[in-house]
Motif scaffolding. Structure first.
Motif: not given
Length: 325
Positions: A205-214, A275-284
């Motif tokens: 899987p790939i880690r897609v931060f902010n659920h892809g909304d970037m 696709r692994s949808l994940e939350p936004m990371q700190p500092g991003d």
């Protein structure tokens, strides 16, 4: 006449050194070969620079005495200062590395430059991260950048401030470059394109931060190199009043949605991502978008590589380099 490239074993540094060698320049490279990511990749980049006009010294810019000793006999006229501790997320857990490289090291380079006889110019790496949580798009150089949201971004803004001081006090011709998401062959393994390509090829899987909304202003390495060399060859003029110091955005001027980037990558590889949808990371931040009006006006910078061309070129290189079929 010689060009000094700091961070010469890095992604952008090695590419800049190669461009200078290709046009016949004498190039001196330095790098501390840190283990932030695998050192063998850095050594492999250096191996591509084997050339009679290239010399390399392993030295840490945060070590002022070692830096002075390594560069003492060199006839340097141009400095391209790209050495730095990179990475937004790593700065949260390893702040000391950023203080040493990006603050102490940057001051050491400024001190070296101001005592360098015959110096024509010095350009240095800043970052689009200085824009922090700005919501106005595109990002422009006259936007406020006094609210960084990562230590990495804070060090890069500090570098610009210190640069302005040295340009004012010592009339040192300086150009800072705010890089926007650079990618391409020989790229960094901590960046999304490398991580995604590696995972897709392995069926992970790939880690897609902010659920892809970037969205990111992905900028191909060849375009970046052209801009770096152009500003180094044409330093700010000194009118005796304002400090001879310019800061430019250097990006593609065309942000791409992260999910669109993944679509293009899937097409280039020929495999669909998990696709692994994940939350936004700190500092991003959710979006970056470079206004390149100033560098286009002053230096003719005009990026020409869309992701539909650049991503397949990266994938082709990645497969060849890593041995994936």
């Amino acid at each position: 006449m010689a060009y000094l490239v700091t961070g010469a074993a890095g992604f952008i540094g090695a590419a800049v050194a190669q461009r200078l060698l290709d046009r016949g320049e004498q190039v001196i490279g330095i790098d501390n070969l840190s283990d932030y990511y695998p050192v063998h990749l850095k050594r492999d980049r250096l191996a591509t620079l084997a050339h009679p006009n290239f010399t390399f010294a392993e030295v840490d810019i945060a070590d002022a005495a070692a830096l002075k000793a390594a560069l003492a006999p060199q006839p340097i006229t141009h400095i391209i200062h790209l050495a730095a501790q990179a990475g937004v997320r790593y700065s949260i857990t390893n702040p000391e590395a950023y203080v040493q490289s990006n603050l102490v090291g940057h001051v050491n380079m400024l001190e070296y430059a101001r005592r360098c006889d015959g110096l024509v110019s010095m350009s240095y790496a800043s970052s689009s991260s200085v824009y922090g949580g700005n919501t106005k798009l595109p990002f422009a150089e006259d936007d406020r950048v006094d609210a960084p949201i990562s230590l990495y971004a804070a060090t890069k803004k500090a570098d610009e401030l210190m640069g302005n001081v040295y340009a004012h006090l010592f009339r040192l011709p300086l150009t800072g470059l705010r890089f926007f998401t650079v990618y391409g062959p020989w790229g960094r393994p901590d960046m999304a394109l490398w991580l995604f390509t590696d995972a897709i090829l392995q069926g992970k899987p790939i880690r897609v931060f902010n659920h892809g909304d970037m969205s990111r202003d992905f900028t191909f390495i060849d375009d970046i190199v052209a801009g770096v060399v152009a500003v180094t060859d044409s330093p700010p003029a000194d009118d005796g009043k304002a400090p001879p110091h310019c800061v430019y955005n250097i990006g593609n001027n065309k942000p791409e949605q992260l999910l669109r980037m993944i679509d293009v990558l899937e097409d280039a590889i020929g495999i669909k991502a998990i696709r692994s949808l994940e939350p936004m990371q700190p500092g991003d931040v959710p979006a970056t978008y470079a206004d390149i009006t100033a560098i286009a006006r002053d230096h003719g910078f005009a990026p020409t590589t869309p992701i539909e061309v650049g991503i397949p070129r990266f994938v082709e290189w990645f497969k060849s380099y890593t041995g994936f079929e």
